[in-house]
Enzyme design. Structure first.
Site, PDB file in Angstrom:
ATOM      1  N   TYR A 116      36.596  22.725  41.974  1.00 29.93           N
ATOM      2  CA  TYR A 116      36.306  21.293  41.828  1.00 29.93           C
ATOM      3  C   TYR A 116      37.476  20.535  41.202  1.00 29.93           C
ATOM      4  O   TYR A 116      37.737  19.376  41.553  1.00 29.93           O
ATOM      5  CB  TYR A 116      35.029  21.102  41.003  1.00 29.93           C
ATOM      6  CG  TYR A 116      33.788  21.255  41.850  1.00 29.93           C
ATOM      7  CD1 TYR A 116      33.453  20.306  42.811  1.00 29.93           C
ATOM      8  CD2 TYR A 116      32.962  22.355  41.724  1.00 29.93           C
ATOM      9  CE1 TYR A 116      32.332  20.445  43.614  1.00 29.93           C
ATOM     10  CE2 TYR A 116      31.834  22.511  42.523  1.00 29.93           C
ATOM     11  CZ  TYR A 116      31.529  21.547  43.460  1.00 29.93           C
ATOM     12  OH  TYR A 116      30.428  21.690  44.261  1.00 29.93           O
ATOM     13  N   GLU A 209      19.989  47.696  43.892  1.00 30.40           N
ATOM     14  CA  GLU A 209      20.515  46.625  44.736  1.00 30.40           C
ATOM     15  C   GLU A 209      19.801  45.297  44.506  1.00 30.40           C
ATOM     16  O   GLU A 209      20.446  44.250  44.378  1.00 30.40           O
ATOM     17  CB  GLU A 209      20.385  47.014  46.219  1.00 30.40           C
ATOM     18  CG  GLU A 209      20.805  45.894  47.167  1.00 30.40           C
ATOM     19  CD  GLU A 209      20.558  46.212  48.635  1.00 30.40           C
ATOM     20  OE1 GLU A 209      20.650  45.287  49.457  1.00 30.40           O
ATOM     21  OE2 GLU A 209      20.272  47.385  48.968  1.00 30.40           O
ATOM     22  N   ASP A 262      18.901  49.548  49.955  1.00 35.54           N
ATOM     23  CA  ASP A 262      18.198  49.569  51.235  1.00 35.54           C
ATOM     24  C   ASP A 262      18.912  50.517  52.204  1.00 35.54           C
ATOM     25  O   ASP A 262      20.138  50.707  52.128  1.00 35.54           O
ATOM     26  CB  ASP A 262      18.168  48.172  51.859  1.00 35.54           C
ATOM     27  CG  ASP A 262      17.193  47.237  51.165  1.00 35.54           C
ATOM     28  OD1 ASP A 262      16.286  47.730  50.476  1.00 35.54           O
ATOM     29  OD2 ASP A 262      17.364  46.006  51.311  1.00 35.54           O
TER      30      ASP A 262
END
Length: 375
Positions: A116, A209, A262
């Protein structure tokens, strides 16, 4: 002692602000010297090449467990003389200028804050966060110092819970087993993380995770049943979480680190980032890596799951799988798991284990650990 086959390995130094400012000043003086000589020219910026073709894999002398990504001494250029590279050339100088000011003021900023600021002062050069992130790595590659040495903090999503006592300088001790399911928020200040005093009676470190799975395990106080430390980055690992995990691996070298992800290419990619470091981090990758075992989910767990819980791989999954397959860091057993995913065309999520009840996940983890069923 560690030996590497590639003697031309490059890395980023951790430097005090005065040394970083000196390197920036030298870069500016060299640029001006060539610009103002009798035969003036605009010098190119020689950066360490961060492409995958320039990466090297280092392995421990006696074991393959400690395998990290390094970059070799191969250069790429940022030049003002080509139209398609001119803005990238200018961005490097703009970011170096901003870092010089930050260090002079003894401040630290996040990448988002830096974006920014640059967007306001140089809108023609910076229009996206990605441009800033890539330019930071260019500056790291030019000055050979870490991003933290440049005054850039890591933003953190990570949290930790379990059998870990943490003490910041001049602060009271925090017992991470008493932080509830929300855990202890990991600071983005790497200097603070580096100065943490840590104590534990845990026997395992478990990377989770997903945030929701972390909360379930913390709420069930898994760490009391399995003496452990739980840590999550809530998805793809941020730098601060990886840095703290790396520190824990060095402070408690006897504790095995295991990952619960996963069963899909993205889960394996997350595990590999914790284990090897990332190519994107380039010269700093090895400082954020540690030896991680794959606890689950894995192919032999599919028999525990109802067929309805398996979903088809998405195009993005196949893209990640292709990238992982081309990686020389991928271990053979990991490669076999990935091949099984692609061959089956299916993926499975940790939550599918709730088919057996909400208390089953802890039993699943305990059985895996007791049987040493991890790779």
């Amino acid at each position: 002692m560690r030996f590497f086959a590639d003697r031309e390995i490059c890395y980023a130094d951790i430097l005090p602000p005065s040394e970083v400012r000196a390197r920036i000043e030298v870069a500016v003086l060299n640029f001006l010297k060539i610009l103002t000589c009798t035969d003036p020219a605009i010098s190119d910026l020689l950066l360490i090449n961060r492409k995958s073709s320039n990466r090297r894999v280092s392995q421990g002398l006696l074991t393959d467990d400690d395998t990290w990504i390094f970059l070799s001494r191969s250069f790429c250029k940022r030049t003002l003389m080509r139209a398609n590279a001119a803005k990238a050339f200018i961005r490097v100088w703009k970011v170096m200028e901003m870092c010089f000011k930050i260090l002079s003021q003894e401040k630290r900023v996040t990448q988002r804050e830096l974006f920014y600021k640059l967007l306001c002062v140089s809108p023609d050069c910076f229009s996206s966060q990605l441009q800033v992130n890539r330019t930071i790595q260019d500056v790291v590659g030019l000055l050979r110092c870490s991003r933290y040495s440049l005054g850039i903090m890591a933003s953190s999503r990570g949290i930790v819970a379990g059998r870990l006592l943490l003490q910041e300088p001049d602060k009271e001790v925090v017992d991470c087993s008493e932080c509830g399911s929300s855990g202890y928020a990991i600071s983005g200040d790497l200097d603070l993380l580096d100065r943490l005093v840590m104590k534990t009676d845990a026997r395992y470190i478990i990377i989770v995770e997903k945030h929701a799975i972390f909360q379930r395990l913390a709420e069930d106080r898994l760490f009391n049943h399995i003496p452990s430390i739980l840590i999550t980055a809530k998805g793809y690992p941020d730098i601060a979480t990886r840095f703290l995990l790396h520190r824990m691996s060095r402070t408690f070298p006897e504790l095995p680190i295991m990952a619960l992800v996963d069963w899909n290419p993205a889960g394996l990619a997350i595990l590999c980032t914790f284990k090897f470091g990332s190519i994107g981090m380039g010269l700093e990758a090895y400082r954020y890596a540690c030896n991680v075992k794959w606890l689950g989910l894995r192919g032999d767990d599919l028999q525990l799951l109802p067929e309805e819980s398996l979903v088809s791989l998405k195009p993005r999954d196949l893209q990640i799988a292709k990238s992982l397959m081309s990686s020389e860091t991928l271990q053979e057993k990991h490669r076999e798991e990935l091949a099984l995913m692609v061959q089956s065309g299916k993926r499975a999520e940790i939550e599918a284990l709730y088919f057996h009840g909400y208390d089953y996940l802890g039993k699943y983890i305990a059985k895996k650990i007791v049987q040493a069923n991890y790779i």
